[in-house]
Design an enzyme around this catalytic site. Structure first.
Site, PDB file in Angstrom:
ATOM      1  N   HIS A 375     -26.032  -2.710  -6.988  1.00 16.42           N
ATOM      2  CA  HIS A 375     -25.652  -1.335  -7.369  1.00 16.42           C
ATOM      3  C   HIS A 375     -26.109  -1.014  -8.795  1.00 16.42           C
ATOM      4  O   HIS A 375     -27.075  -1.590  -9.271  1.00 16.42           O
ATOM      5  CB  HIS A 375     -24.146  -1.115  -7.166  1.00 16.42           C
ATOM      6  CG  HIS A 375     -23.678  -1.625  -5.834  1.00 16.42           C
ATOM      7  ND1 HIS A 375     -23.895  -0.942  -4.662  1.00 16.42           N
ATOM      8  CD2 HIS A 375     -23.039  -2.791  -5.481  1.00 16.42           C
ATOM      9  CE1 HIS A 375     -23.401  -1.663  -3.635  1.00 16.42           C
ATOM     10  NE2 HIS A 375     -22.886  -2.779  -4.111  1.00 16.42           N
ATOM     11  N   GLU A 389     -17.567  -2.053  -9.108  1.00 13.39           N
ATOM     12  CA  GLU A 389     -18.287  -3.269  -8.704  1.00 13.39           C
ATOM     13  C   GLU A 389     -19.563  -3.470  -9.517  1.00 13.39           C
ATOM     14  O   GLU A 389     -19.883  -4.584  -9.926  1.00 13.39           O
ATOM     15  CB  GLU A 389     -18.624  -3.204  -7.203  1.00 13.39           C
ATOM     16  CG  GLU A 389     -19.254  -4.498  -6.703  1.00 13.39           C
ATOM     17  CD  GLU A 389     -20.047  -4.343  -5.412  1.00 13.39           C
ATOM     18  OE1 GLU A 389     -19.840  -3.360  -4.678  1.00 13.39           O
ATOM     19  OE2 GLU A 389     -20.903  -5.214  -5.158  1.00 13.39           O
ATOM     20  N   HIS A 442     -22.913  -9.495  -5.774  1.00 13.01           N
ATOM     21  CA  HIS A 442     -22.025  -8.388  -5.402  1.00 13.01           C
ATOM     22  C   HIS A 442     -20.575  -8.844  -5.470  1.00 13.01           C
ATOM     23  O   HIS A 442     -20.297 -10.038  -5.592  1.00 13.01           O
ATOM     24  CB  HIS A 442     -22.328  -7.922  -3.966  1.00 13.01           C
ATOM     25  CG  HIS A 442     -23.606  -7.150  -3.859  1.00 13.01           C
ATOM     26  ND1 HIS A 442     -23.657  -5.781  -3.737  1.00 13.01           N
ATOM     27  CD2 HIS A 442     -24.905  -7.571  -3.871  1.00 13.01           C
ATOM     28  CE1 HIS A 442     -24.923  -5.385  -3.671  1.00 13.01           C
ATOM     29  NE2 HIS A 442     -25.705  -6.454  -3.754  1.00 13.01           N
ATOM     30  N   GLU A 504     -21.199 -12.725  -2.515  1.00 10.50           N
ATOM     31  CA  GLU A 504     -20.046 -11.834  -2.698  1.00 10.50           C
ATOM     32  C   GLU A 504     -19.066 -12.680  -3.489  1.00 10.50           C
ATOM     33  O   GLU A 504     -18.512 -13.659  -2.983  1.00 10.50           O
ATOM     34  CB  GLU A 504     -19.446 -11.428  -1.340  1.00 10.50           C
ATOM     35  CG  GLU A 504     -20.324 -10.515  -0.498  1.00 10.50           C
ATOM     36  CD  GLU A 504     -20.355  -9.058  -0.974  1.00 10.50           C
ATOM     37  OE1 GLU A 504     -19.779  -8.739  -2.038  1.00 10.50           O
ATOM     38  OE2 GLU A 504     -20.969  -8.230  -0.266  1.00 10.50           O
TER      39      GLU A 504
HETATM   40 ZN    ZN Z   1     -21.954  -4.493  -3.309  1.00  9.26          ZN
END
Ligand code: ZN
Length: 539
Positions: A375, A389, A442, A504
């Protein structure tokens, strides 16, 4: 036999030592050459001695001029205003050498059959005779005698029978140290300015269209004329410390007495954009700890980012003042000073150390890793518990970069600031860098109770790396829930031919876990775990 010969040689040597100082040397430089140098670094420490162990006596700014005194190894002793000290020779370029003139005395025989004797007196034997009008170079003078050298003899003649003339010979060095041959050049336009009239003009090694092409200079750029050849080529400094020749034909350019003040049509300054054809497409590897990336080729231009030691970039362009245009992040280009790196033909496979040698320590030595902070910019990613995030992703990415670099890896970042590269941009960047591994970072979001880290892979060949990284993280984050490594169809991995995983790191939707995720301790542990996973994978 051997012994006697040595004794004899020793006596001869001793004699010459005793005799020579009694003569007065005549041929001597009456003006020492002065070399002016320019600082080619944003700031340069001047030290009290020739190594970094000596204390800094002055800090010199980019472009400051200094006078060279001497050199020792890779250090140059210079004078800047009233301060004398040592600077690293790497960060200065020679700008000029003043004319060095030397005085040569000639002795011309004013009589016929002048004896040239082996010593300064009539008691010495005659070596030969000099006819009237012939001359010799004066080597020394003693009382009423002069020692001369002719094509045939070296000996002494009486001053009464010669006339001594003084001739000044001057040789001017150009900025690259080559001597300009006065016979082949005209001085009429030297010091004037040559302005390019055509869209682009080749700069060549010598004054001939068949000579090696060094660079291309652009329309409306002006250069001081350093020399001019008989076939109407002019010598210019096309980049810092670099000189070359361009045709001064009136169809290609204009010669003016002063530097034209009109700005160029392409909006660049009238120093022009120089494209040294030889460096574009090569690789620039950073040798400074960190280097600023700027909007344009100047140390005063807006800072866009910093790039780290050991990272390599393809050279997109090069300015006349030795700045290099690079892609520092996906789709983002900027300029870095060419003084703080090394140019190589191909992409270095190992990090380059400060002294230019390859480092062999570091278990990820030479591995190229693309770190992709998910992102960014307008895309916040998941938002929960007051956390975006994109911010956490970037913080972990920066921590991971440090750990990977410490292990010897060459790290390429898809972003280092709050910008938004598209998924396509990230994959294109990875394709360009051809890394040994692509790591996308992420943070997860789900129900408030979900927690733990997951390592995702898409291509079958990525699963092994995913497993190693999961293990590394499990070791470094013993208090986190290990959700394992799993298949997921992800664009950045699917469209990317390189080995890659998407980590993640934890759930920002979990109120308890997010407190941990926000800490530097977590970031460093996660970065350590990923780095160790990579080290074990590449073992
Ligand atoms: Zn993400």
């Amino acid at each position: 036999m051997k012994n006697n010969r040595f004794k004899f040689m020793f006596l001869l040597l001793l004699c010459s030592i005793l005799i020579i100082p009694s003569f007065v040397g005549v041929r001597q430089a009456n003006a020492a050459s002065t070399v002016t140098m320019k600082v080619n670094a944003e700031s340069l420490n001047m030290r009290s001695g020739p190594s970094t162990n000596y204390k800094v006596v002055k800090v010199l700014k980019m472009g400051s001029k200094v006078t060279k005194i001497s050199t020792k190894g890779t250090w140059t002793k210079v004078k800047s205003s009233s301060t004398t000290g040592w600077i690293s020779s790497k960060y200065v370029v020679k700008v000029s050498t003043t004319a060095t003139s030397s005085t040569t005395k000639k002795a011309v025989a004013t009589v016929s059959n002048l004896n040239i004797r082996s010593g300064a007196g009539t008691s010495y034997k005659s070596l030969g005779k000099l006819s009237k009008g012939t001359s010799g170079t004066v080597l020394a003078e003693k009382n009423s005698w002069v020692k001369i050298k002719t094509s045939k003899y070296t000996g002494w003649v009486s001053k009464s029978y010669v006339s001594i003339t003084t001739k000044k010979s001057t040789s001017t060095s150009s900025s690259n140290g080559s001597t300009v041959k006065p016979a082949a050049t005209s001085t009429a336009n030297v010091g004037k300015y040559f302005t390019v009239k055509v869209d682009s003009l080749n700069v060549r090694k010598s004054s001939s269209a068949s000579s090696t092409k060094l660079a291309v200079i652009k329309k409306n750029s002006s250069y001081k004329i350093l020399a001019q050849s008989s076939n109407n080529w002019v010598k210019i400094t096309y980049a810092t410390g670099k000189t070359g020749w361009v045709s001064a034909s009136t169809s290609y350019g204009k010669i003016t007495k002063t530097k034209p003040t009109t700005s160029s049509s392409n909006g660049n300054s009238n120093t022009g954009t120089v494209v040294p054809s030889t460096d574009i497409g090569k690789y620039f590897t950073i040798t400074a700890d960190s280097l600023n990336v700027r909007k344009s080729a100047s140390a005063t231009s807006t800072k866009l980012d910093t790039v780290k030691y050991g990272s390599s970039f393809k050279i997109l362009d090069k300015s006349s003042n030795n700045w290099i245009k690079i892609t520092y992040a996906t789709g983002k280009t900027g300029w870095v000073s060419g003084s703080y790196g090394k140019i190589t033909k191909s992409k270095p496979t190992k990090p380059v150390s400060n002294d230019g040698t390859n480092t062999s320590d570091g278990s990820l030595s030479g591995k190229v890793i693309v770190v992709d902070a998910g992102h960014g910019g307008s895309d916040s990613g998941a938002v929960a518990n007051g956390v975006l995030e994109k911010d956490l992703n970037l913080q972990v990415a920066l921590a991971l970069r440090s750990k990977l670099q410490a292990a010897g890896a060459i790290v390429k970042m898809t972003r280092t600031t709050d910008i938004f590269p598209t998924l396509y941009d990230r994959v294109s960047f990875s394709n360009m860098m051809k890394p040994d591994a692509f790591i996308s970072l992420h943070h997860d979001s789900a129900t408030a109770s979900a927690r733990g880290f997951t390592v995702l892979y898409t291509k079958g060949k990525d699963s092994t790396l995913a497993s190693y990284i999961k293990q590394g993280m499990s070791n470094s984050l013993p208090n986190m829930v290990n959700r394992g490594h799993k298949y997921q169809n992800l664009y950045v991995l699917r469209e990317n031919p390189q080995i890659g995983v998407l980590v993640e790191l934890g759930f920002i939707t979990n109120l308890q876990e997010v407190q941990t995720l926000k800490t530097a301790t977590f970031r460093n542990s996660a970065a350590n775990g990923i780095t160790n996973g990579l080290i074990n994978y590449f073992k």
